[in-house]
Design a protein around this motif. Structure first.
Motif, PDB file in Angstrom:
ATOM      1  N   LYS A  26       0.830  -1.212   0.000  1.00 58.73           N
ATOM      2  CA  LYS A  26       0.000   0.000   0.000  1.00 58.73           C
ATOM      3  C   LYS A  26       0.866   1.265   0.000  1.00 58.73           C
ATOM      4  N   ASP A  27       1.948   1.198  -0.773  1.00 59.54           N
ATOM      5  CA  ASP A  27       2.851   2.328  -0.939  1.00 59.54           C
ATOM      6  C   ASP A  27       2.424   3.063  -2.214  1.00 59.54           C
ATOM      7  N   TRP A  28       1.482   3.975  -2.056  1.00 59.29           N
ATOM      8  CA  TRP A  28       0.837   4.612  -3.206  1.00 59.29           C
ATOM      9  C   TRP A  28       1.752   5.572  -3.934  1.00 59.29           C
ATOM     10  N   GLU A  29       2.688   6.188  -3.231  1.00 60.16           N
ATOM     11  CA  GLU A  29       3.653   7.066  -3.893  1.00 60.16           C
ATOM     12  C   GLU A  29       4.580   6.234  -4.791  1.00 60.16           C
ATOM     13  N   ARG A  30       5.037   5.113  -4.268  1.00 57.19           N
ATOM     14  CA  ARG A  30       5.878   4.214  -5.072  1.00 57.19           C
ATOM     15  C   ARG A  30       5.079   3.657  -6.254  1.00 57.19           C
ATOM     16  N   MET A  31       3.817   3.341  -6.000  1.00 60.22           N
ATOM     17  CA  MET A  31       2.952   2.833  -7.064  1.00 60.22           C
ATOM     18  C   MET A  31       2.841   3.860  -8.193  1.00 60.22           C
ATOM     19  N   ALA A  32       2.644   5.118  -7.841  1.00 59.26           N
ATOM     20  CA  ALA A  32       2.542   6.166  -8.865  1.00 59.26           C
ATOM     21  C   ALA A  32       3.833   6.255  -9.681  1.00 59.26           C
ATOM     22  N   SER A  33       4.978   5.973  -9.045  1.00 56.81           N
ATOM     23  CA  SER A  33       6.266   6.076  -9.744  1.00 56.81           C
ATOM     24  C   SER A  33       6.455   4.995 -10.807  1.00 56.81           C
ATOM     25  N   VAL A  34       5.622   3.972 -10.789  1.00 53.99           N
ATOM     26  CA  VAL A  34       5.676   2.923 -11.810  1.00 53.99           C
ATOM     27  C   VAL A  34       5.185   3.461 -13.150  1.00 53.99           C
ATOM     28  N   PHE A  35       4.347   4.492 -13.106  1.00 50.04           N
ATOM     29  CA  PHE A  35       3.648   4.993 -14.291  1.00 50.04           C
ATOM     30  C   PHE A  35       4.150   6.369 -14.710  1.00 50.04           C
ATOM     31  N   THR A  36       3.980   6.671 -15.980  1.00 47.10           N
ATOM     32  CA  THR A  36       4.195   8.038 -16.443  1.00 47.10           C
ATOM     33  C   THR A  36       3.073   8.909 -15.867  1.00 47.10           C
ATOM     34  N   GLU A  37       3.310  10.211 -15.810  1.00 49.26           N
ATOM     35  CA  GLU A  37       2.293  11.108 -15.248  1.00 49.26           C
ATOM     36  C   GLU A  37       0.993  11.073 -16.042  1.00 49.26           C
ATOM     37  N   ASP A  38       1.086  10.835 -17.338  1.00 52.56           N
ATOM     38  CA  ASP A  38      -0.110  10.833 -18.180  1.00 52.56           C
ATOM     39  C   ASP A  38      -0.611   9.416 -18.489  1.00 52.56           C
ATOM     40  N   ALA A  39      -0.218   8.455 -17.675  1.00 52.69           N
ATOM     41  CA  ALA A  39      -0.604   7.056 -17.914  1.00 52.69           C
ATOM     42  C   ALA A  39      -2.118   6.873 -17.844  1.00 52.69           C
ATOM     43  N   TYR A  40      -2.577   5.879 -18.587  1.00 53.38           N
ATOM     44  CA  TYR A  40      -3.989   5.496 -18.627  1.00 53.38           C
ATOM     45  C   TYR A  40      -4.096   4.117 -17.994  1.00 53.38           C
ATOM     46  N   LEU A  41      -4.959   3.972 -16.979  1.00 49.45           N
ATOM     47  CA  LEU A  41      -5.128   2.716 -16.264  1.00 49.45           C
ATOM     48  C   LEU A  41      -6.548   2.212 -16.446  1.00 49.45           C
ATOM     49  N   ASP A  42      -6.668   0.925 -16.723  1.00 53.67           N
ATOM     50  CA  ASP A  42      -7.977   0.321 -16.977  1.00 53.67           C
ATOM     51  C   ASP A  42      -8.137  -0.941 -16.132  1.00 53.67           C
ATOM     52  N   TYR A  43      -8.912  -0.798 -15.073  1.00 53.16           N
ATOM     53  CA  TYR A  43      -9.273  -1.921 -14.207  1.00 53.16           C
ATOM     54  C   TYR A  43     -10.761  -2.230 -14.367  1.00 53.16           C
ATOM     55  N   SER A  44     -11.302  -1.987 -15.542  1.00 50.89           N
ATOM     56  CA  SER A  44     -12.735  -2.183 -15.739  1.00 50.89           C
ATOM     57  C   SER A  44     -13.146  -3.649 -15.585  1.00 50.89           C
ATOM     58  N   SER A  45     -12.219  -4.586 -15.734  1.00 49.28           N
ATOM     59  CA  SER A  45     -12.571  -5.996 -15.569  1.00 49.28           C
ATOM     60  C   SER A  45     -12.922  -6.333 -14.122  1.00 49.28           C
ATOM     61  N   VAL A  46     -12.592  -5.431 -13.193  1.00 50.45           N
ATOM     62  CA  VAL A  46     -12.995  -5.620 -11.790  1.00 50.45           C
ATOM     63  C   VAL A  46     -13.909  -4.484 -11.325  1.00 50.45           C
ATOM     64  N   GLY A  47     -14.476  -3.748 -12.277  1.00 54.33           N
ATOM     65  CA  GLY A  47     -15.524  -2.802 -11.940  1.00 54.33           C
ATOM     66  C   GLY A  47     -15.117  -1.362 -11.710  1.00 54.33           C
ATOM     67  N   TYR A  48     -13.853  -1.004 -11.956  1.00 56.97           N
ATOM     68  CA  TYR A  48     -13.437   0.384 -11.786  1.00 56.97           C
ATOM     69  C   TYR A  48     -13.439   1.096 -13.133  1.00 56.97           C
ATOM     70  N   PRO A  49     -13.833   2.364 -13.152  1.00 59.55           N
ATOM     71  CA  PRO A  49     -13.803   3.089 -14.424  1.00 59.55           C
ATOM     72  C   PRO A  49     -12.350   3.368 -14.833  1.00 59.55           C
ATOM     73  N   PRO A  50     -12.037   3.198 -16.114  1.00 56.20           N
ATOM     74  CA  PRO A  50     -10.683   3.525 -16.565  1.00 56.20           C
ATOM     75  C   PRO A  50     -10.461   5.028 -16.545  1.00 56.20           C
ATOM     76  N   LEU A 127      -1.916   0.575 -18.624  1.00 57.92           N
ATOM     77  CA  LEU A 127      -2.124  -0.720 -17.973  1.00 57.92           C
ATOM     78  C   LEU A 127      -3.579  -1.125 -18.143  1.00 57.92           C
ATOM     79  N   THR A 128      -3.769  -2.346 -18.574  1.00 58.43           N
ATOM     80  CA  THR A 128      -5.096  -2.950 -18.588  1.00 58.43           C
ATOM     81  C   THR A 128      -5.016  -4.233 -17.775  1.00 58.43           C
ATOM     82  N   GLU A 129      -5.808  -4.303 -16.710  1.00 59.61           N
ATOM     83  CA  GLU A 129      -5.893  -5.546 -15.943  1.00 59.61           C
ATOM     84  C   GLU A 129      -6.979  -6.407 -16.578  1.00 59.61           C
ATOM     85  N   GLU A 130      -6.632  -7.643 -16.860  1.00 61.01           N
ATOM     86  CA  GLU A 130      -7.575  -8.608 -17.419  1.00 61.01           C
ATOM     87  C   GLU A 130      -7.829  -9.672 -16.353  1.00 61.01           C
ATOM     88  N   SER A 131      -8.829  -9.448 -15.521  1.00 56.73           N
ATOM     89  CA  SER A 131      -9.176 -10.443 -14.505  1.00 56.73           C
ATOM     90  C   SER A 131      -9.908 -11.584 -15.183  1.00 56.73           C
TER      91      SER A 131
END
Length: 143
Positions: A26-50, A127-131
């Motif tokens: 749950k290190d959210w600052e470190r998590m953000a550092s994995v991505f570019t500032e303008d990254a697009y994340l898609d967790y819609s397969s688990v119900g979150y809006p991309p 990132l697209t998560e495919e659950s």
């Protein structure tokens, strides 16, 4: 394969591992550092809006901070290099303890990352998560 390609693939695998460890610690600052500032994340397969990195990570933080335990195992990392960009597919297996449940819930699937070389090293720009499955999920619609 050239020595540079080997190094790139290793650094990209480390990026994927850092992503998984950041979620579980749950290190959210470190998590953000994995991505570019303008990254697009898609967790819609688990119900979150991309959406944008910051918007989606805020939703994940709110949801995952309620979970007493998660542990992401990431394996079978496939990296398709194309110069300073790459497509990555990594399988995940995630046992977790959901609030109010005595038994563990499990899920699995694939992470699909598009990564790019930056001045700060490799970062995920998409990132697209495919659950693919859930086991022992309290919501039958997600099982």
């Amino acid at each position: 394969m050239t020595p540079q390609e080997l190094c790139d693939k290793h650094e990209i695998a480390e990026l994927i591992y850092r992503y998984a460890t950041s979620v579980d610690t749950k290190d959210w600052e470190r998590m953000a550092s994995v991505f570019t500032e303008d990254a697009y994340l898609d967790y819609s397969s688990v119900g979150y809006p991309p959406g944008s990195r910051d918007d989606v990570l805020a939703l994940l933080q709110k949801a995952l901070d309620q979970l007493p335990m998660t542990q992401h195992f990431v394996t079978n990392i496939e990296v398709d290099l194309d110069g300073d960009r790459a497509r990555v597919r990594a399988m995940f297996y995630n046992p977790m303890r959901l609030p109010g449940m005595s038994e563990l819930t499990y899920c699995g699937g694939n992470y699909h990352h598009e990564v790019m070389r930056t001045d700060d090293g490799w970062k995920s720009c998409r990132l697209t998560e495919e659950s693919l499955w859930f086991s022992n999920h309290p919501d039958p619609a997600k099982a």
